[in-house]
Motif scaffolding. Structure first.
Motif, short mmCIF file in Angstrom:
data_model
loop_
_atom_site.label_atom_id
_atom_site.label_comp_id
_atom_site.label_asym_id
_atom_site.label_seq_id
_atom_site.Cartn_x
_atom_site.Cartn_y
_atom_site.Cartn_z
N GLU A 27 -6.59 -10.19 -1.90
CA GLU A 27 -5.70 -11.33 -1.33
C GLU A 27 -6.29 -12.50 -0.45
O GLU A 27 -5.96 -13.37 -0.58
N GLY A 28 -7.90 -12.31 -0.50
CA GLY A 28 -8.47 -13.19 0.07
C GLY A 28 -8.46 -13.51 1.69
O GLY A 28 -8.57 -14.61 2.00
N PHE A 29 -7.94 -12.52 2.32
CA PHE A 29 -7.82 -13.00 3.78
C PHE A 29 -9.01 -11.88 4.52
O PHE A 29 -9.39 -10.95 4.11
N ASP A 30 -9.49 -12.40 5.60
CA ASP A 30 -10.49 -11.46 6.76
C ASP A 30 -9.50 -10.32 7.11
O ASP A 30 -8.65 -10.36 7.87
N PRO A 31 -10.12 -9.09 6.91
CA PRO A 31 -9.91 -7.99 7.59
C PRO A 31 -9.52 -7.87 8.95
O PRO A 31 -8.68 -7.19 9.62
N ASP A 71 -6.68 6.11 1.70
CA ASP A 71 -5.87 6.17 2.95
C ASP A 71 -5.34 4.65 3.12
O ASP A 71 -5.95 3.65 2.56
N LYS A 72 -4.47 4.60 4.22
CA LYS A 72 -3.94 3.06 4.52
C LYS A 72 -5.03 2.28 4.86
O LYS A 72 -5.01 1.11 4.54
N GLY A 73 -5.99 2.68 5.80
CA GLY A 73 -7.09 1.93 6.32
C GLY A 73 -7.79 1.25 5.06
O GLY A 73 -8.12 0.33 5.25
N LYS A 74 -8.16 2.12 4.18
CA LYS A 74 -9.01 2.02 3.07
C LYS A 74 -8.31 0.78 2.30
O LYS A 74 -8.68 -0.15 1.62
N GLY A 75 -6.81 1.05 2.27
CA GLY A 75 -5.88 0.13 1.36
C GLY A 75 -5.87 -1.35 2.01
O GLY A 75 -5.72 -2.22 1.32
N ILE A 116 0.94 -1.21 -0.05
CA ILE A 116 0.09 -0.04 -0.10
C ILE A 116 0.99 1.27 -0.06
O ILE A 116 1.78 1.54 1.10
N SER A 117 1.02 2.15 -1.00
CA SER A 117 2.02 3.05 -1.22
C SER A 117 1.25 4.35 -1.52
O SER A 117 -0.09 4.24 -1.56
N THR A 118 2.06 5.29 -1.29
CA THR A 118 1.30 6.57 -1.28
C THR A 118 0.05 6.81 -0.42
O THR A 118 -0.98 7.29 -0.96
N ASN A 119 -0.04 6.46 0.57
CA ASN A 119 -1.07 6.40 1.55
C ASN A 119 -2.40 5.94 1.06
O ASN A 119 -3.43 6.08 1.41
N GLN A 138 -8.65 0.63 11.32
CA GLN A 138 -9.16 -0.40 10.62
C GLN A 138 -8.77 -1.91 10.97
O GLN A 138 -9.62 -2.72 10.83
N ALA A 139 -7.60 -1.99 11.15
CA ALA A 139 -7.12 -3.40 11.43
C ALA A 139 -7.72 -3.97 12.73
O ALA A 139 -8.36 -3.52 13.49
N GLY A 140 -7.86 -5.43 12.58
CA GLY A 140 -8.30 -6.11 13.63
C GLY A 140 -7.47 -5.72 15.02
O GLY A 140 -8.26 -5.71 16.10
#
Length: 262
Positions: A200-204, A188-192, A66-69, A222-224
């Motif tokens: 990628e198929g993983f659970d947020p 933003d990084k959270g939406k990224g 995830i680049s440029t925020n 955003q992250a778990g």
């Protein structure tokens, strides 16, 4: 049994020490073990790809960026998302920088332009952050022909608030007192993390994000699990689920041990 997660790491002040400009050995060892235990490793940075040059010691461990925020996300050579800033907002900021005389980095899809009338980019990026790649900057006229993913103006938080009222399609994430990173609304990084999880198929909810600055706030929330480094700003520590030690004091290693990832 160790826990496996999708792990998201900011670069400056999180993976890479501001003091040594390198990734601590303990962090390299921790990420190596986390990968062996089934976790994935992703970078989440405000840096555009052209200056993501300080991760050589862990490059073989990285699953995606995830680049440029959050404006540009990719896995290998595969583009996951690209969210440019509307050109009218770009030009508002560019013209304002010329009028007011502040430094500005304009990040295009392929190239970067640097306006540095006061030497702030040179002082902070080349000297303090050891970024040499801006020597390869392109003319502004050429970069403006591309999609613009990020604007990095060097001014106060007070003036940032005023300018944003004239940039209706933009948001801002500040990780340094002297400059901020402006991206399109929705980048933003959270939406990224959400975009990368879908791709990628993983659970947020099975994610851990690590950061130290204001532009890390969205992914910490955003992250778990959101982890603030010991050297993080106070506001981020208050938002985090856990505060580890500093980047120079085995912060990544200690956090991954705490959550039984390694």
């Amino acid at each position: 049994m160790k826990n496996s997660y999708a792990l998201f790491f900011d670069i400056d002040g999180t993976l890479v020490s501001f003091k040594t400009h390198e990734i601590p050995d303990s962090t390299i060892q921790a990420l190596t073990q986390a990968k062996k235990n089934g976790s994935r490793v992703y970078i989440a940075t405000g840096r555009p790809p052209i200056i993501i040059t300080n991760l050589g010691s862990i490059a073989h461990l990285i699953d995606g960026y995830i680049s440029t925020n959050g404006a540009l996300c990719y896995v290998g050579d595969e583009l996951v998302c690209c969210q440019p800033i509307p050109k009218e907002d770009v030009m508002t900021c560019v013209e304002d920088s010329k009028e007011k005389g502040y430094s500005l980095i304009v990040v295009g899809r392929r190239d970067v332009a640097v306006l540095d009338p006061k030497g702030d980019v040179n002082r902070i990026f080349r000297q303090m952050l050891a970024v040499k790649e801006f020597d390869k900057a392109s003319p502004l006229s050429e970069v403006l022909k591309q999609d613009i993913l990020q604007l990095t103006p060097f001014f106060t938080a007070e003036y940032e608030a005023e300018l944003l009222t004239r940039l209706p399609h933009c948001i801002s994430g500040r990780w340094h007192p002297e400059f901020t990173d402006i991206t399109a609304n929705g980048a933003d990084k959270g939406k990224g993390i959400i975009i990368m999880a879908k791709h990628e198929g993983f659970d947020p909810s099975r994610t851990i994000a690590f950061g130290d600055g204001g532009n890390d706030s969205s992914m910490i929330l955003q992250a778990g699990i959101g982890v603030a480094m010991g050297n993080a700003i106070d506001a981020l520590k208050q938002q985090a689920d856990y505060v580890t030690t500093s980047v120079d004091d085995d912060g990544i290693l200690n956090a991954l041990r705490h959550f039984n990832v390694i």
